[in-house]
Design an enzyme around this catalytic site. Structure first.
Site, mmCIF file in Angstrom:
data_model
loop_
_atom_site.group_PDB
_atom_site.id
_atom_site.type_symbol
_atom_site.label_atom_id
_atom_site.label_comp_id
_atom_site.label_asym_id
_atom_site.label_seq_id
_atom_site.Cartn_x
_atom_site.Cartn_y
_atom_site.Cartn_z
ATOM 1 N N SER A 262 0.841 -1.218 0.000
ATOM 2 C CA SER A 262 0.000 0.000 0.000
ATOM 3 C C SER A 262 0.868 1.257 0.000
ATOM 4 O O SER A 262 0.430 2.318 -0.459
ATOM 5 C CB SER A 262 -0.946 0.003 1.208
ATOM 6 N N SER B 265 -0.591 -4.663 10.442
ATOM 7 C CA SER B 265 -1.472 -4.598 11.636
ATOM 8 C C SER B 265 -2.938 -4.704 11.223
ATOM 9 O O SER B 265 -3.682 -3.725 11.335
ATOM 10 C CB SER B 265 -1.192 -3.351 12.471
HETATM 11 N N1 LIG Z 1 1.184 -14.065 4.507
HETATM 12 C C1 LIG Z 1 1.622 -12.795 4.483
HETATM 13 N N2 LIG Z 1 0.733 -11.774 4.615
HETATM 14 C C2 LIG Z 1 1.170 -10.499 4.595
HETATM 15 N N3 LIG Z 1 2.490 -10.130 4.457
HETATM 16 C C3 LIG Z 1 3.401 -11.120 4.327
HETATM 17 C C4 LIG Z 1 3.006 -12.474 4.328
HETATM 18 N N4 LIG Z 1 4.134 -13.225 4.196
HETATM 19 C C5 LIG Z 1 5.178 -12.386 4.109
HETATM 20 N N5 LIG Z 1 4.746 -11.109 4.197
HETATM 21 C C6 LIG Z 1 5.680 -9.958 4.239
HETATM 22 O O1 LIG Z 1 5.673 -9.543 5.609
HETATM 23 C C7 LIG Z 1 5.363 -8.169 5.719
HETATM 24 C C8 LIG Z 1 4.235 -7.921 6.726
HETATM 25 O O2 LIG Z 1 4.706 -8.067 8.032
HETATM 26 P P1 LIG Z 1 3.944 -7.349 9.223
HETATM 27 O O3 LIG Z 1 4.729 -7.662 10.447
HETATM 28 O O4 LIG Z 1 3.729 -5.926 8.868
HETATM 29 O O5 LIG Z 1 2.539 -8.112 9.237
HETATM 30 S S1 LIG Z 1 1.430 -8.122 10.368
HETATM 31 O O6 LIG Z 1 1.266 -6.746 10.865
HETATM 32 O O7 LIG Z 1 1.852 -9.028 11.431
HETATM 33 O O8 LIG Z 1 0.198 -8.615 9.701
HETATM 34 C C9 LIG Z 1 4.875 -7.720 4.375
HETATM 35 O O9 LIG Z 1 5.536 -6.479 4.199
HETATM 36 P P2 LIG Z 1 4.852 -5.205 3.561
HETATM 37 O O10 LIG Z 1 4.686 -5.582 2.113
HETATM 38 O O11 LIG Z 1 5.881 -4.135 3.785
HETATM 39 O O12 LIG Z 1 3.555 -4.921 4.243
HETATM 40 C C10 LIG Z 1 5.314 -8.782 3.396
HETATM 41 O O13 LIG Z 1 6.506 -8.369 2.754
HETATM 42 N N1 LIG Z 2 1.610 7.582 -3.992
HETATM 43 C C1 LIG Z 2 2.338 6.564 -3.565
HETATM 44 N N2 LIG Z 2 2.540 6.388 -2.242
HETATM 45 C C2 LIG Z 2 3.272 5.334 -1.793
HETATM 46 N N3 LIG Z 2 3.840 4.404 -2.590
HETATM 47 C C3 LIG Z 2 3.675 4.537 -3.927
HETATM 48 C C4 LIG Z 2 2.915 5.608 -4.452
HETATM 49 N N4 LIG Z 2 2.898 5.478 -5.789
HETATM 50 C C5 LIG Z 2 3.633 4.375 -6.077
HETATM 51 N N5 LIG Z 2 4.126 3.807 -4.961
HETATM 52 C C6 LIG Z 2 4.971 2.591 -4.936
HETATM 53 O O1 LIG Z 2 4.259 1.564 -4.254
HETATM 54 C C7 LIG Z 2 5.177 0.687 -3.592
HETATM 55 C C8 LIG Z 2 4.785 0.595 -2.106
HETATM 56 O O2 LIG Z 2 5.635 -0.325 -1.471
HETATM 57 P P1 LIG Z 2 5.952 -0.262 0.072
HETATM 58 O O3 LIG Z 2 6.196 1.129 0.513
HETATM 59 O O4 LIG Z 2 7.006 -1.290 0.340
HETATM 60 O O5 LIG Z 2 4.543 -0.727 0.702
HETATM 61 P P2 LIG Z 2 4.267 -1.448 2.092
HETATM 62 O O6 LIG Z 2 5.343 -1.034 3.051
HETATM 63 O O7 LIG Z 2 2.906 -0.977 2.477
HETATM 64 O O8 LIG Z 2 4.320 -2.915 1.774
HETATM 65 C C9 LIG Z 2 6.564 1.285 -3.767
HETATM 66 O O9 LIG Z 2 7.185 0.610 -4.830
HETATM 67 C C10 LIG Z 2 6.266 2.741 -4.136
HETATM 68 O O10 LIG Z 2 7.266 3.322 -4.938
#
Ligand SMILES: Nc1ncnc2c1ncn2[C@@H]1O[C@H](COP(=O)(O)OS(=O)(=O)O)[C@@H](OP(=O)(O)O)[C@H]1O
Ligand SMILES: Nc1ncnc2c1ncn2[C@@H]1O[C@H](COP(=O)(O)OP(=O)(O)O)[C@@H](O)[C@H]1O
Length: 199
Positions: free
Chosen positions: A36, A106
């Site tokens: 996101s 979360s």
């Molecule tokens: N099953 C599953 N569901 C969601 N995410 C997954 C999963 N497995 C691995 N990942 C990776 O772990 C990151 C999320 O970890 P979090 O500690 O933020 O998750 S939580 O708050 O406990 O739900 C999440 O990172 P973000 O993409 O930055 O959100 C993923 O990269």
């Molecule tokens: N307006 C925006 N705000 C935040 N991220 C954006 C936006 N537009 C494009 N993106 C892209 O979306 C992706 C978001 O990844 P990330 O920050 O790792 O998300 P999360 O931490 O929620 O998993 C990145 O590659 C970022 O460059």
């Protein structure tokens, strides 16, 4: 549970620490689906804070799961424990006078509420990084949605594991509508308008 354990008062007080840093601490709690934009926006906010001589620390899901929480999976129970521990860490960091940024999916409202209740009133600032699932999946910065769709990852948030969106976040960011710079500025303006920082 904490029987025979006595709380020690610090000689340097919380107010002393805040005064030294010229800021009011808080916890910016970024929540949203994977992809996101939690990490991206939190990093952009932290850069603005750093350039303004504020003192902060960013706790990020992937990083914390490499260390402190490397014993936890993505089952519902482990996600609850993940957020409980992060909440406690965020509380300690905020007590030290820092502006804490946390970027965890979360997914459960009750867990986020528990962290809010843990902190002094007004310190918990929920930041909803609101990005539709379809866009997160198009972005797929780590290729995880692709893997989850292929059945290689189970319990993936938004697909076969729930995400409970915030009902009354302090800050609502729609990443499909605004660019990263504008979103980060919105968060910093909130901190300024609510007396957490001087700019
Ligand atoms: N099953 C599953 N569901 C969601 N995410 C997954 C999963 N497995 C691995 N990942 C990776 O772990 C990151 C999320 O970890 P979090 O500690 O933020 O998750 S939580 O708050 O406990 O739900 C999440 O990172 P973000 O993409 O930055 O959100 C993923 O990269
Ligand atoms: N307006 C925006 N705000 C935040 N991220 C954006 C936006 N537009 C494009 N993106 C892209 O979306 C992706 C978001 O990844 P990330 O920050 O790792 O998300 P999360 O931490 O929620 O998993 C990145 O590659 C970022 O460059």
């Amino acid at each position: 549970m904490s029987e025979n354990i006595v709380w020690h008062q610090h000689q340097v007080s919380h107010d002393d620490r805040c005064h030294q840093k010229s800021q009011k601490p808080c916890v910016l709690w970024f929540t949203g689906l994977s992809g996101s934009g939690k990490s991206t926006v939190a990093n952009a906010v932290e850069t603005l804070l750093f350039d303004n001589n504020n003192h902060s620390y960013l706790l990020d899901g992937d990083n914390v799961r490499h260390g402190l929480n490397n014993d936890l999976t993505f089952s519902d129970d482990d996600r609850v424990e993940n957020i409980r521990r992060i909440g406690e860490v965020a509380k300690l960091f905020a007590d030290s006078g820092l502006i804490v940024l946390s970027a965890f999916i979360s997914p459960f409202r009750s867990d986020r509420q528990q962290v809010r209740d843990l902190l002094p009133s007004g310190q918990f600032i929920e930041v909803f990084v609101d990005t539709p699932l379809e866009i997160c999946e198009q972005r797929d910065p780590k290729g995880l949605y692709k893997k989850a769709r292929a059945g290689e990852i189970k319990n993936f948030t938004g697909l076969d594991s729930p995400y409970e969106y915030p009902e009354a976040p302090e800050i609502h960011l729609e990443t499909a509508q605004e660019d990263i710079k504008e979103l980060a500025q919105k968060v910093v303006s909130y901190l300024k308008n609510n007396g957490f920082i001087d700019i």
